[in-house]
Enzyme design. Structure first.
Site, PDB file in Angstrom:
ATOM      1  N   THR A   1      10.214   6.246   3.344  1.00 54.04           N
ATOM      2  CA  THR A   1       9.723   7.189   4.357  1.00 54.04           C
ATOM      3  C   THR A   1       8.525   6.651   5.147  1.00 54.04           C
ATOM      4  OG1 THR A   1       8.335   8.222   2.684  1.00 54.04           O
ATOM      5  CG2 THR A   1      10.484   9.254   3.085  1.00 54.04           C
TER       6      THR A   1
ATOM      7  N   GLN B   1       0.330   3.851  -2.561  1.00 56.62           N
ATOM      8  CA  GLN B   1      -0.765   4.637  -1.979  1.00 56.62           C
ATOM      9  C   GLN B   1      -1.467   3.591  -1.110  1.00 56.62           C
ATOM     10  OE1 GLN B   1      -3.357   5.942  -0.359  1.00 56.62           O
ATOM     11  NE2 GLN B   1      -4.702   5.099  -1.922  1.00 56.62           N
TER      12      GLN B   1
ATOM     13  N   THR C   1      -0.954  -7.868   0.369  1.00 55.04           N
ATOM     14  CA  THR C   1      -1.769  -7.495   1.532  1.00 55.04           C
ATOM     15  C   THR C   1      -2.939  -8.432   1.791  1.00 55.04           C
ATOM     16  OG1 THR C   1      -3.385  -5.819   2.250  1.00 55.04           O
ATOM     17  CG2 THR C   1      -2.888  -5.861  -0.077  1.00 55.04           C
TER      18      THR C   1
ATOM     19  N   GLU D   1      -5.734  -7.426   2.381  1.00 56.94           N
ATOM     20  CA  GLU D   1      -6.898  -6.822   1.714  1.00 56.94           C
ATOM     21  C   GLU D   1      -7.282  -7.612   0.460  1.00 56.94           C
ATOM     22  OE1 GLU D   1      -8.982  -3.823   2.114  1.00 56.94           O
ATOM     23  OE2 GLU D   1      -8.401  -4.321   4.149  1.00 56.94           O
TER      24      GLU D   1
ATOM     25  N   TYR E   1      -7.803  -0.021  -3.915  1.00 52.81           N
ATOM     26  CA  TYR E   1      -6.483  -0.377  -3.385  1.00 52.81           C
ATOM     27  C   TYR E   1      -6.245  -1.880  -3.545  1.00 52.81           C
ATOM     28  CZ  TYR E   1      -3.064  -1.640   0.268  1.00 52.81           C
ATOM     29  OH  TYR E   1      -1.999  -2.182   0.953  1.00 52.81           O
TER      30      TYR E   1
ATOM     31  N   LYS F   1      -3.560  -3.928  -5.827  1.00 51.34           N
ATOM     32  CA  LYS F   1      -2.596  -4.843  -5.218  1.00 51.34           C
ATOM     33  C   LYS F   1      -2.738  -6.268  -5.780  1.00 51.34           C
ATOM     34  CE  LYS F   1      -0.153  -2.508  -2.043  1.00 51.34           C
ATOM     35  NZ  LYS F   1       1.297  -2.573  -1.845  1.00 51.34           N
TER      36      LYS F   1
HETATM   37  P1  NAP Z   1       3.018   3.801   4.390  1.00 52.73           P
HETATM   38  O1  NAP Z   1       3.504   4.150   5.768  1.00 52.73           O
HETATM   39  O2  NAP Z   1       1.800   4.460   3.869  1.00 52.73           O
HETATM   40  O3  NAP Z   1       4.225   4.091   3.383  1.00 52.73           O
HETATM   41  C1  NAP Z   1       4.034   4.128   1.994  1.00 52.73           C
HETATM   42  C2  NAP Z   1       5.305   4.620   1.344  1.00 52.73           C
HETATM   43  O4  NAP Z   1       5.118   4.637  -0.090  1.00 52.73           O
HETATM   44  C3  NAP Z   1       5.722   6.048   1.743  1.00 52.73           C
HETATM   45  O5  NAP Z   1       7.122   6.070   1.903  1.00 52.73           O
HETATM   46  C4  NAP Z   1       5.312   6.867   0.524  1.00 52.73           C
HETATM   47  O6  NAP Z   1       6.086   8.028   0.349  1.00 52.73           O
HETATM   48  C5  NAP Z   1       5.630   5.871  -0.582  1.00 52.73           C
HETATM   49  N1  NAP Z   1       5.011   6.198  -1.866  1.00 52.73           N
HETATM   50  C6  NAP Z   1       3.712   6.470  -2.108  1.00 52.73           C
HETATM   51  N2  NAP Z   1       3.529   6.729  -3.418  1.00 52.73           N
HETATM   52  C7  NAP Z   1       4.736   6.619  -4.016  1.00 52.73           C
HETATM   53  C8  NAP Z   1       5.203   6.787  -5.344  1.00 52.73           C
HETATM   54  N3  NAP Z   1       4.385   7.120  -6.341  1.00 52.73           N
HETATM   55  N4  NAP Z   1       6.526   6.573  -5.601  1.00 52.73           N
HETATM   56  C9  NAP Z   1       7.374   6.268  -4.598  1.00 52.73           C
HETATM   57  N5  NAP Z   1       6.997   6.132  -3.310  1.00 52.73           N
HETATM   58  C10 NAP Z   1       5.692   6.301  -3.024  1.00 52.73           C
HETATM   59  O7  NAP Z   1       2.799   2.237   4.258  1.00 52.73           O
HETATM   60  P2  NAP Z   1       3.324   1.041   5.193  1.00 52.73           P
HETATM   61  O8  NAP Z   1       2.329   0.792   6.258  1.00 52.73           O
HETATM   62  O9  NAP Z   1       4.748   1.266   5.536  1.00 52.73           O
HETATM   63  O10 NAP Z   1       3.184  -0.190   4.181  1.00 52.73           O
HETATM   64  C11 NAP Z   1       4.248  -0.548   3.315  1.00 52.73           C
HETATM   65  C12 NAP Z   1       3.697  -1.355   2.163  1.00 52.73           C
HETATM   66  O11 NAP Z   1       3.065  -2.528   2.647  1.00 52.73           O
HETATM   67  C13 NAP Z   1       2.653  -0.650   1.309  1.00 52.73           C
HETATM   68  O12 NAP Z   1       2.837  -1.069  -0.016  1.00 52.73           O
HETATM   69  C14 NAP Z   1       1.336  -1.163   1.853  1.00 52.73           C
HETATM   70  O13 NAP Z   1       0.337  -1.097   0.847  1.00 52.73           O
HETATM   71  C15 NAP Z   1       1.712  -2.588   2.206  1.00 52.73           C
HETATM   72  N6  NAP Z   1       0.980  -3.202   3.293  1.00 52.73           N
HETATM   73  C16 NAP Z   1       0.898  -2.591   4.507  1.00 52.73           C
HETATM   74  C17 NAP Z   1       0.261  -3.237   5.555  1.00 52.73           C
HETATM   75  C18 NAP Z   1       0.160  -2.606   6.913  1.00 52.73           C
HETATM   76  O14 NAP Z   1      -0.665  -3.073   7.719  1.00 52.73           O
HETATM   77  N7  NAP Z   1       0.989  -1.614   7.235  1.00 52.73           N
HETATM   78  C19 NAP Z   1      -0.278  -4.521   5.366  1.00 52.73           C
HETATM   79  C20 NAP Z   1      -0.159  -5.121   4.110  1.00 52.73           C
HETATM   80  C21 NAP Z   1       0.498  -4.469   3.092  1.00 52.73           C
HETATM   81  P3  NAP Z   1       5.635   9.473   0.950  1.00 52.73           P
HETATM   82  O15 NAP Z   1       6.143   9.495   2.360  1.00 52.73           O
HETATM   83  O16 NAP Z   1       6.352  10.420   0.058  1.00 52.73           O
HETATM   84  O17 NAP Z   1       4.143   9.559   0.857  1.00 52.73           O
HETATM   85  O1  G4F Z   2      -6.559   1.101   9.841  1.00 47.07           O
HETATM   86  P1  G4F Z   2      -7.302   0.940   8.570  1.00 47.07           P
HETATM   87  O2  G4F Z   2      -7.448   2.138   7.696  1.00 47.07           O
HETATM   88  O3  G4F Z   2      -6.612  -0.275   7.807  1.00 47.07           O
HETATM   89  P2  G4F Z   2      -7.083  -1.202   6.602  1.00 47.07           P
HETATM   90  O4  G4F Z   2      -8.177  -0.591   5.827  1.00 47.07           O
HETATM   91  O5  G4F Z   2      -7.318  -2.549   7.182  1.00 47.07           O
HETATM   92  O6  G4F Z   2      -5.784  -1.207   5.685  1.00 47.07           O
HETATM   93  C1  G4F Z   2      -4.474  -1.353   6.235  1.00 47.07           C
HETATM   94  O7  G4F Z   2      -4.177  -2.731   6.328  1.00 47.07           O
HETATM   95  C2  G4F Z   2      -4.109  -3.406   5.067  1.00 47.07           C
HETATM   96  C3  G4F Z   2      -3.787  -4.869   5.368  1.00 47.07           C
HETATM   97  O8  G4F Z   2      -4.993  -5.563   5.613  1.00 47.07           O
HETATM   98  C4  G4F Z   2      -3.044  -2.762   4.222  1.00 47.07           C
HETATM   99  F1  G4F Z   2      -2.925  -3.419   3.031  1.00 47.07           F
HETATM  100  C5  G4F Z   2      -3.370  -1.311   3.987  1.00 47.07           C
HETATM  101  O9  G4F Z   2      -2.309  -0.698   3.248  1.00 47.07           O
HETATM  102  C6  G4F Z   2      -3.501  -0.616   5.338  1.00 47.07           C
HETATM  103  O10 G4F Z   2      -2.235  -0.597   5.949  1.00 47.07           O
HETATM  104  O11 G4F Z   2      -8.780   0.417   8.865  1.00 47.07           O
HETATM  105  C7  G4F Z   2      -9.018  -0.734   9.645  1.00 47.07           C
HETATM  106  C8  G4F Z   2     -10.501  -0.847   9.939  1.00 47.07           C
HETATM  107  C9  G4F Z   2     -11.388  -0.717   8.691  1.00 47.07           C
HETATM  108  O12 G4F Z   2     -12.384  -1.685   8.751  1.00 47.07           O
HETATM  109  C10 G4F Z   2     -11.995   0.666   8.810  1.00 47.07           C
HETATM  110  O13 G4F Z   2     -13.275   0.796   8.203  1.00 47.07           O
HETATM  111  O14 G4F Z   2     -10.873   0.254  10.786  1.00 47.07           O
HETATM  112  C11 G4F Z   2     -12.089   0.795  10.313  1.00 47.07           C
HETATM  113  N1  G4F Z   2     -12.208   2.176  10.761  1.00 47.07           N
HETATM  114  C12 G4F Z   2     -13.201   2.638  11.560  1.00 47.07           C
HETATM  115  N2  G4F Z   2     -13.052   3.967  11.749  1.00 47.07           N
HETATM  116  C13 G4F Z   2     -11.408   3.199  10.429  1.00 47.07           C
HETATM  117  C14 G4F Z   2     -11.942   4.331  11.048  1.00 47.07           C
HETATM  118  N3  G4F Z   2     -10.292   3.257   9.668  1.00 47.07           N
HETATM  119  C15 G4F Z   2      -9.681   4.456   9.528  1.00 47.07           C
HETATM  120  N4  G4F Z   2      -8.556   4.518   8.781  1.00 47.07           N
HETATM  121  N5  G4F Z   2     -10.190   5.598  10.088  1.00 47.07           N
HETATM  122  C16 G4F Z   2     -11.320   5.586  10.882  1.00 47.07           C
HETATM  123  O15 G4F Z   2     -11.754   6.620  11.384  1.00 47.07           O
END
Ligand code: NAP
Ligand code: G4F
Length: 355
Positions: free
Chosen positions: A10, A88, A132, A134, A156, A160
């Site tokens: 999702t 999460q 990630t 991170e 987080y 990870k």
């Molecule tokens: P997202 O939009 O937050 O999606 C997370 C998904 O995980 C949702 O479908 C959520 O379901 C599901 N989930 C959460 N807890 C769960 C549980 N206990 N059991 C089963 N499903 C669960 O994240 P995304 O941006 O698509 O990222 C996908 C993955 O890549 C994540 O693992 C994230 O940490 C990692 N990642 C993301 C980025 C990025 O920039 N987007 C970068 C590096 C790594 P619900 O809809 O029910 O909440």
């Molecule tokens: O968009 P963010 O919340 O992404 P963040 O923390 O980089 O994490 C995302 O990317 C990771 C990969 O590097 C993933 F692993 C993770 O699951 C997620 O998808 O924040 C980006 C930056 C941070 O420095 C934060 O402090 O934006 C800054 N920021 C400033 N104001 C904010 C805000 N972030 C959020 N979410 N909300 C604010 O109001």
């Protein structure tokens, strides 16, 4: 027909990856977890069953915190590929729910890999772990690549890190074809509104149509390497099609601050942001009207911040032939265009759109 299991179906990446896998003719098991509210909006275009090209979509319910649900799914479908995207995934939220984050993100990955091992699927099931950037946290090297030491700075990232090493250990110990995709931030119109890029494009679009006055943000001086999620799911797919399992960075190599992102988005909406004040008193003001459009709100600061991320993805580009199609400009354009439509719809219909 190959079967792919996608956890986190999702979510942003889950929805794009499922579309990609269906276009490749796969049988796709999309794992969702029980929810008391509707959370399938990103998948609304995808119907369960056999698709026009012969691919098949099946929804199954499981939870990364529940071993039996995972083993039931693995045993029933014996997938050729598992893409573990569920997490999460909100870094800020992880400070408030550290134990829950560890349970889902760290132990959840262990549960899936243990399930594969206990069911005897080690030689047949390939595994992708959503690692990630991170992990690099308080960065030790610029830009960050596969060999850069990790220095996580949030619950987080620590969770990870456990999942990263568990994936490596199951590859080395049990011979599972398991890969870590170390992905830098990737965004899209389907990005959750809690993440900063989407919070900005959605909030700015709502300001433009008169639904919101001001956008409140935390640290706007942190810098990120932002790519497009459509390109990044291609990279995940390529990792599991390669002849050998390995870990890969996916990144653009280009970096921008949150402040720059704000300026670009607002200028695309015919505002010109000028900055006045400093610290939590700083404000982003529209030069023409003098209206305050951006304020700093301490609630969005994190106990630990990752200030700088910029990746080197040359390994994925040369070994996997990964070639992202989007530029930073096209990412911003895609998100702003989408959110202007969303905001106009919300204004006309007096309702909030979920995705
Ligand atoms: P997202 O939009 O937050 O999606 C997370 C998904 O995980 C949702 O479908 C959520 O379901 C599901 N989930 C959460 N807890 C769960 C549980 N206990 N059991 C089963 N499903 C669960 O994240 P995304 O941006 O698509 O990222 C996908 C993955 O890549 C994540 O693992 C994230 O940490 C990692 N990642 C993301 C980025 C990025 O920039 N987007 C970068 C590096 C790594 P619900 O809809 O029910 O909440
Ligand atoms: O968009 P963010 O919340 O992404 P963040 O923390 O980089 O994490 C995302 O990317 C990771 C990969 O590097 C993933 F692993 C993770 O699951 C997620 O998808 O924040 C980006 C930056 C941070 O420095 C934060 O402090 O934006 C800054 N920021 C400033 N104001 C904010 C805000 N972030 C959020 N979410 N909300 C604010 O109001």
């Amino acid at each position: 027909m190959k079967t792919s299991l996608v956890t986190g179906a999702t979510g942003q990446d889950g929805s794009y990856l499922i579309e990609k896998l269906l276009s490749e003719g796969r049988r796709v098991c999309a794992m969702t977890r029980r929810s008391s509210t509707f959370n399938m909006a990103r998948l609304s275009g995808l119907k369960e069953g056999v698709q026009n090209n012969g691919a098949e979509l099946i929804y199954c319910q499981g939870d990364l915190t529940d071993q039996s649900s995972l083993e039931e799914i693995l045993g029933k479908y014996e997938p050729d590929e598992v893409y573990n995207l569920a997490a999460q995934s909100d870094v800020h939220a992880s400070f408030g729910v550290p134990e829950f984050t560890a349970d889902v993100d760290a132990l959840g990955t262990l549960r899936l890999l243990e399930g594969i091992r206990r069911l005897g699927l080690e030689k047949t099931t390939r595994f992708y772990q959503a690692s990630t950037s991170e992990l690099f946290g308080a960065v030790r090297e610029k830009p960050q690549r596969e060999t850069t030491p990790f220095a996580p700075r949030s619950p987080y990232a620590v969770a990870k890190l456990y999942a990263y090493w568990t994936t490596v250990n199951y590859r080395e110990g049990y011979g599972i074809f398991a890969c870590n995709g170390i992905l830098f931030n990737h965004e899209s119109p389907r990005r959750g509104k809690n993440f900063v890029t989407r919070k900005i494009t959605y909030g700015a679009a709502r300001i433009r149509v008169g639904l919101q006055d001001v956008l409140r943000l935390g640290n706007i001086d942190s810098r990120r390497d932002w790519g497009h999620a459509e390109d990044y799911v291609e990279g995940m797919f390529l990792m599991l099609q390669h002849e050998t399992p390995d870990d890969y960075v996916l990144a653009t190599g280009e970096q921008h601050s949150v402040r720059e992102f704000l300026e670009i988005v607002f200028s695309r909406l015919d505002y010109e942001l000028v900055w006045r004040g400093s610290g939590v008193e700083e404000k982003g003001i529209d030069r023409k009207s003098g209206k305050t459009l951006v304020e700093i709100d301490e609630r969005f600061f994190r106990p630990n911040e990752v200030n700088y991320l910029c990746g080197d993805s040359s390994k994925a580009r040369s070994v996997l032939k990964w070639t992202p199609k989007h530029s930073f400009a096209s990412l911003v354009e895609d998100m702003v265009r989408h959110d202007l439509e969303v905001a106009a719809f919300e204004k006309k219909n007096g309702m909030v759109v979920e995705v």
